[in-house]
Design an enzyme around this catalytic site. Sequence first.
Site, PDB file in Angstrom:
ATOM      1  N   HIS A   1     -28.039  11.260  15.692  1.00 15.49           N
ATOM      2  CA  HIS A   1     -27.849  10.382  16.843  1.00 15.49           C
ATOM      3  C   HIS A   1     -29.418  10.134  17.246  1.00 15.49           C
ATOM      4  O   HIS A   1     -29.632   8.968  17.731  1.00 15.49           O
ATOM      5  CB  HIS A   1     -27.006  10.672  17.886  1.00 15.49           C
ATOM      6  CG  HIS A   1     -25.592  10.248  17.638  1.00 15.49           C
ATOM      7  ND1 HIS A   1     -24.449  11.177  17.558  1.00 15.49           N
ATOM      8  CD2 HIS A   1     -24.778   9.022  17.426  1.00 15.49           C
ATOM      9  CE1 HIS A   1     -23.374  10.432  17.221  1.00 15.49           C
ATOM     10  NE2 HIS A   1     -23.577   9.227  17.100  1.00 15.49           N
TER      11      HIS A   1
ATOM     12  N   CYS B   1     -31.821   0.428  -1.719  1.00 13.07           N
ATOM     13  CA  CYS B   1     -31.175   0.136  -0.647  1.00 13.07           C
ATOM     14  C   CYS B   1     -30.956   1.171   0.125  1.00 13.07           C
ATOM     15  O   CYS B   1     -29.946   1.073   1.150  1.00 13.07           O
ATOM     16  CB  CYS B   1     -29.927  -0.853  -1.070  1.00 13.07           C
ATOM     17  SG  CYS B   1     -28.918   0.158  -2.159  1.00 13.07           S
TER      18      CYS B   1
ATOM     19  N   ARG C   1     -22.178  -3.179   2.708  1.00  2.74           N
ATOM     20  CA  ARG C   1     -21.320  -1.970   2.697  1.00  2.74           C
ATOM     21  C   ARG C   1     -20.042  -2.194   3.080  1.00  2.74           C
ATOM     22  O   ARG C   1     -19.567  -2.054   4.401  1.00  2.74           O
ATOM     23  CB  ARG C   1     -21.796  -0.689   3.446  1.00  2.74           C
ATOM     24  CG  ARG C   1     -23.023  -0.078   3.342  1.00  2.74           C
ATOM     25  CD  ARG C   1     -23.519   1.110   4.194  1.00  2.74           C
ATOM     26  NE  ARG C   1     -24.511   1.914   3.741  1.00  2.74           N
ATOM     27  CZ  ARG C   1     -25.663   1.937   4.204  1.00  2.74           C
ATOM     28  NH1 ARG C   1     -25.949   1.129   4.854  1.00  2.74           N
ATOM     29  NH2 ARG C   1     -26.693   2.937   3.503  1.00  2.74           N
TER      30      ARG C   1
ATOM     31  N   ASN D   1     -30.276   7.490  -0.783  1.00  3.82           N
ATOM     32  CA  ASN D   1     -29.780   8.735   0.266  1.00  3.82           C
ATOM     33  C   ASN D   1     -28.919   9.359  -0.624  1.00  3.82           C
ATOM     34  O   ASN D   1     -28.981  10.920  -0.598  1.00  3.82           O
ATOM     35  CB  ASN D   1     -28.664   7.984   1.334  1.00  3.82           C
ATOM     36  CG  ASN D   1     -29.305   6.941   2.056  1.00  3.82           C
ATOM     37  OD1 ASN D   1     -30.483   7.078   2.223  1.00  3.82           O
ATOM     38  ND2 ASN D   1     -28.547   5.618   2.654  1.00  3.82           N
TER      39      ASN D   1
HETATM   40  C1  PEP Z   1     -27.329   5.147  -0.784  1.00  5.76           C
HETATM   41  O1  PEP Z   1     -26.678   6.304  -0.964  1.00  5.76           O
HETATM   42  O2  PEP Z   1     -28.480   5.250  -0.568  1.00  5.76           O
HETATM   43  C2  PEP Z   1     -26.659   4.232  -0.003  1.00  5.76           C
HETATM   44  C3  PEP Z   1     -27.258   3.139   0.225  1.00  5.76           C
HETATM   45  O3  PEP Z   1     -25.423   4.229   0.321  1.00  5.76           O
HETATM   46  P1  PEP Z   1     -24.523   5.052   1.296  1.00  5.76           P
HETATM   47  O4  PEP Z   1     -25.790   5.227   2.246  1.00  5.76           O
HETATM   48  O5  PEP Z   1     -23.698   3.726   1.842  1.00  5.76           O
HETATM   49  O6  PEP Z   1     -23.755   6.288   0.767  1.00  5.76           O
END
Ligand code: PEP
Length: 557
Positions: A190, A487, A292, A439
């Site tokens: 946060h 992304c 998403r 991510n």
């Molecule tokens: C990622 O994993 O980088 C991604 C963009 O998907 P999410 O963050 O929605 O898992």
Amino acid sequence: MADSHVLNGTPVVGGKAYGPAVWPGERPVYDPSTAPTVASDEREVETKRFTDAAATVAGRLRERASHASGAAAEVLSATAGLAEDRGWIGAASGLIAKGTAAPAAAVAATEQFATMFTKLGGLMAERVTDLNDVRDRVVAELVGVAEPGVPEPDVPSVLLADDLAPADTAGLDPTKITALVTRLGGPTSHTAIIARQLGIPCVVAVGGLASIAPGTVVLVDGTAGTVEVDPDPKKAQAGVEESRRVAAAAAAWKGPGRTSDGKPVGILANVADGASARTASGFPVEGVGLFRTELAFLDRTDAPTVAEQTKLYREVIDAFGDQKVVIRTLDAGSDKPLKFVAQPDEANPALGVRGNRIANAHPEIRAAQLDAIAAAAKESGASPWVMAPMIATAAEAREFAGEVRARGLVAGIMVEVPAVAILAPQVMAEVDFVSIGTNDLTQYTMAADRMSSDLASLTDPWQPAVLALIANVARAGRAAGKPVGVCGEAAADPLLACVLVGLGVTSLSAAPAAAAAVGAKLGRVTSDQCKLASDTILGLADAASARAAAAAAFGSN
Ligand code: PEP
Ligand code: MG
């Protein structure tokens, strides 16, 4: 300066700030074992004392929410909601009815819920900080001490804390608190979200922070992830001024994305629904790089119909006219469970049946979604690109692409699993494009939970192992003449963006608020500089060296 030294952490929001350190007020320390038993004829009054205190705390938070906007208002309202939560109030009242004093009951009830939230993991586990914050506010009210929180300093100051509760950070005045630095917390905490909204530099997971006494002058570098204690004042001021100039230039950046020698790099937005897509269209982005879709259905208990989905996808497509829109099929499971998707009980949901794997047991859910995207494309005359999350093999990519192309749509996959990054040429042969989800790719490459604040130094996309996998994917994309986007959060970091472009990434998609800083930075570097620096960085052994090499090549502002 004899005492000058630098502490390192994880950079979250770029920019520099210089000023004295302030720490939030002490949280009340309450030892439940010292609480006397409440006599049976006083328990009703004690219960009322507790419910009144909870209502007062909730009321104060709601009052602050009414004066805030955006993420701050949402965070304050959500925390107020916890103070009003019937389950939590019921658990505490039940304990008081058995003789537990109100503050001890607040502590014990919170512990019960915190254990439950932690077991659930993911987003629920992140709410434990909020819950503990509500507990501290209610206990302070009950024992008659000042409500814990952030002081209002007389001069612009840097706020240091172990961890910041959302209600502490929401509604902060950025002219008084010019940077946030925490000992704990990750890039998705946060604290990070609020710092992004306020546009103030932020560094989390800083080792040794507790050694900085209030009033000590510090220089925070939110791009490099450092906190310099007692820096040279002239150099520090000059650094802050330079970072302000860069921020002003970024604010004026209008796109399109390209390096200073004219190499195009798509600057795109991550969105969650029609409203966020319309907001994103007001930023200097050239389309949507990641929609998403699962986020629009988190509250649904029944599966959305094809007609409902078609309407939603059209809203996002319409927000961007004839610009690019990349729609991701449902990434259900793990930290984003969907109630209408029956999922097995799993010990390791992040490694379980999530994303495209859901289609093995429920092909009808994915088929309905693809039908809806095809219908939205037909109605609008647009050609959205469609990609699947959590693909692990070339065969999965082929099967998905077949389903997508059968509906006349452009097919791609997300690269989130190291296996597909390693076999990038084989996977690339099956699809029209790929988008790297840094991510999850970082989480799976480093075997480190992306939600864990203890592992923030591992869940860092600057880790050379992650960059090596990205390089492999970009190489395969170039050889096949197919686009390779990024992304994940990595695409929001201007310095890393230069490295990604050097590795061969063709577009970057992130929160729309990040677009201008990334676009402006790319506009100040040449594609040769990007290539050269990324070649050097691929040879390094750790994330800090990689970041430092990029800062040396491109400047840390
Ligand atoms: C990622 O994993 O980088 C991604 C963009 O998907 P999410 O963050 O929605 O898992
Ligand atoms: Mg992902």
